[in-house]
Write a protein that holds these residues in place. Structure first.
Motif, PDB file in Angstrom:
ATOM      1  N   SER A 175     -45.713  39.768  77.972  1.00  0.00           N
ATOM      2  CA  SER A 175     -46.779  40.127  78.607  1.00  0.00           C
ATOM      3  C   SER A 175     -47.688  38.853  79.201  1.00  0.00           C
ATOM      4  O   SER A 175     -47.919  38.797  80.576  1.00  0.00           O
ATOM      5  N   PRO A 176     -48.122  37.812  78.299  1.00  0.00           N
ATOM      6  CA  PRO A 176     -48.831  36.957  78.751  1.00  0.00           C
ATOM      7  C   PRO A 176     -48.320  36.011  79.988  1.00  0.00           C
ATOM      8  O   PRO A 176     -48.992  35.804  81.055  1.00  0.00           O
ATOM      9  N   PRO A 177     -47.101  35.444  79.784  1.00  0.00           N
ATOM     10  CA  PRO A 177     -46.315  34.745  80.913  1.00  0.00           C
ATOM     11  C   PRO A 177     -46.173  35.327  82.024  1.00  0.00           C
ATOM     12  O   PRO A 177     -46.454  35.101  83.307  1.00  0.00           O
ATOM     13  N   PHE A 206     -48.059  38.306  82.983  1.00  0.00           N
ATOM     14  CA  PHE A 206     -49.296  38.547  83.698  1.00  0.00           C
ATOM     15  C   PHE A 206     -49.729  37.372  84.243  1.00  0.00           C
ATOM     16  O   PHE A 206     -50.223  37.409  85.441  1.00  0.00           O
ATOM     17  N   ALA A 207     -49.614  35.971  83.567  1.00  0.00           N
ATOM     18  CA  ALA A 207     -50.005  35.059  84.503  1.00  0.00           C
ATOM     19  C   ALA A 207     -49.279  34.632  85.778  1.00  0.00           C
ATOM     20  O   ALA A 207     -49.709  34.518  87.068  1.00  0.00           O
ATOM     21  N   LEU A 208     -47.945  35.189  85.673  1.00  0.00           N
ATOM     22  CA  LEU A 208     -47.041  35.028  86.952  1.00  0.00           C
ATOM     23  C   LEU A 208     -47.646  35.935  88.073  1.00  0.00           C
ATOM     24  O   LEU A 208     -47.707  35.675  89.101  1.00  0.00           O
ATOM     25  N   VAL A 255     -38.302  38.776  84.138  1.00  0.00           N
ATOM     26  CA  VAL A 255     -39.152  38.031  84.981  1.00  0.00           C
ATOM     27  C   VAL A 255     -38.518  38.743  86.743  1.00  0.00           C
ATOM     28  O   VAL A 255     -39.142  38.752  87.521  1.00  0.00           O
TER      29      VAL A 255
END
Lengths: 193, 302
Positions: free
Chosen positions: A36-38, A40-42, A83
């Motif tokens: 979720s962190p990468p 959500f950043a995307l 992704v």
């Protein structure tokens, strides 16, 4: 001789996804924590809106839960598969806004430079760190190639939109994206381009 | 692999291909392992770009919403293997059912895999059929073009044939005309060489008789035609004579028998060479004729 099911902390992404496909919510929870962190950043970068990013993140993970059994390890890595799912959902939202609106947004707010994120001390110290390798590879791309990949990857612009936004021929966009991605692949793999 | 295909692979990995273009590329990818491998590599590369962004932890409540959503979605789906923890006690009670569901799930999963393979085979077959259809259409177009060319050639040949036929007919007509002209000229030449003499009589009995001699000096022969000649003693014959100035006595040209109406038409040839037929004479001689004139001359040319 005994076998031991790895804990969710030890498990690989693929293990977690397979277990989630079997209905293991703890495995799915661990996968959420990792991805979720990468993602959500995307989503924030692509959509430029916190609320929409949260909506897409929720939709995306529910989709992953429901379709985990369709994951094919022979065709993609778990993170790659995720992704692709999240980007498609974000792109659907971006395209629903209309072509003109997304091009104006892209022109007004150039995406965060993929290579501009600061290299941490850990990254500098650890040459094998995957993130550092990818960032270094992105830095190694010619400016035009990097810019076009950023516009498509981070803003969801089509190749037609990019050609219009940058006022260059469509063929130039296709060529730059192809060359950029191939070079990026080679750099990430550690080969020469 | 050509640049165009690599372009599409890159665009596909970035999710930029849409609609028909995307489906066409997936068809091409289904039967090209190298293309599949390239797309997988580029997709991995693309996904790793997300790692270069600074990670942002989503709000804590979002995870709760996601977990709640998946529990509710399983609940709505009729109680399969993905049951919420709160319901596990119920699941334990129905362990046998769960086992059966698991077996069914495995079977369904295998069935799904089988169907996926079959769909891939059918998709490949469709792509090949489309390729064959395009190839056949191209061949048909080529044949139609050849047919059109042949028709043009046949039409041109027919035109040439018609023209030749007209020229041949024209030539035949001219040849016939020339042949007619030649025949006419030959006839005129032949008549010019003919000598025609009408014999007359000073004897009353024979004055009503008509005798005409046509003499061909080249062939040294002639035709005698008699009409209305009076009958003579059966012991006698009419005999024709040719008078040649270079010959002291007339040259016999044979006897002539007339019918009851006094008509006769005979071809004759003098018994000796005649250098010039100055006159013709008809006498009455003893039956069978004589070498020299003995009887009376009844008709003579002027």
């Amino acid at each position: 001789m005994s076998t031991r099911t790895p804990t969710v902390q030890d498990a690989t992404d693929e293990d977690l996804l397979v277990r989630a496909a079997g209905g293991d919510q703890s495995a799915f929870s661990a996968l959420y924590d990792r991805f979720s962190p990468p993602l959500f950043a995307l989503m924030r970068q692509m959509l430029g809106d916190e609320t929409e990013a949260e909506d897409v993140l929720q939709e995306g993970f529910v989709y992953v839960w429901k379709h985990a059994s369709q994951f094919d390890a022979a065709r993609a890595k778990p993170f790659t598969w995720a992704v692709m799912i999240f980007r498609h959902k974000a792109i659907d939202r971006i395209r629903a806004r209309g072509r003109r609106a997304r091009m104006e947004e892209a022109a007004a707010e150039m995406p965060e430079n993929l290579a501009a994120a600061p290299v941490s001390a850990d990254e500098a110290a650890d040459a094998v760190d995957r993130v550092a390798i990818v960032r270094e590879a992105v830095r190694g791309l010619p400016g035009e190639q990097r810019r076009m990949i950023e516009l498509s990857f981070l803003k969801g612009l089509t190749h037609h939109d990019i050609a219009s936004t940058l006022a260059v021929p469509l063929g130039t966009v296709k060529t730059n994206i192809r060359r950029g991605l191939l070079k990026l692949r080679d750099l990430v793999k550690g080969g020469t381009q | 692999m050509n640049d165009s295909l690599q372009d599409k692979a890159a665009l596909y990995a970035l999710g930029l291909l849409e609609g028909e273009e995307s489906r066409a590329f997936e068809l091409a990818m289904a039967k090209d392992p190298d293309l599949q491998a390239l797309v997988a590599e580029l997709s991995d590369t693309t996904a790793e770009l997300a790692l270069t962004l600074k990670p942002i932890a989503p709000p804590a409540h979002l995870k709760a919403k996601v977990m709640d959503s998946i529990i509710r979605s399983d609940s709505h789906s009729g109680g399969n293997a993905r049951m919420a923890p709160a319901r596990r006690s119920w699941a334990m009670a129905g362990w046998g059912i769960a086992a059966a569901v698991t077996v069914s799930s495995v079977w369904l999963f295998q069935e799904r895999q089988r169907l996926t393979r079959e769909i891939a085979i059918v998709t490949n077959g469709e792509a090949e059929a489309r390729a064959e259809l395009l190839d056949t259409a191209a061949k048909l177009a080529s044949i139609q073009q050849s047919e059109a060319t042949l028709k043009q050639q046949i039409a041109a040949a027919t035109q040439r044939d018609d023209k030749l036929n007209r020229e041949l007919a024209d030539a035949k007509s001219k040849a016939a005309q020339l042949a007619g002209e030649i025949a006419s000229l030959l006839k005129r030449n032949y008549l010019a060489e003919m000598q025609i003499s009408t014999l007359q009589s000073t004897v009353d009995e024979f004055k009503q008789g008509v005798a005409v001699v046509v003499w061909d000096s080249d062939k040294h022969e002639g035709v005698l035609k008699l009409e209305k000649m009076p009958p003579i003693d059966p012991q006698n014959d009419y005999q024709l004579w040719v008078v040649d100035p270079k010959n002291p006595a007339p040259v016999s040209a044979g006897v002539v028998s007339v019918d009851a109406q006094g008509f006769a038409k005979v071809d004759f040839k003098p018994v000796d060479i005649v250098s010039e037929a100055a006159k013709f004479a008809l006498s009455v001689e003893q039956k069978g004729g004589v070498d020299k004139v003995a009887g009376p001359i009844v008709l003579i040319s002027p």
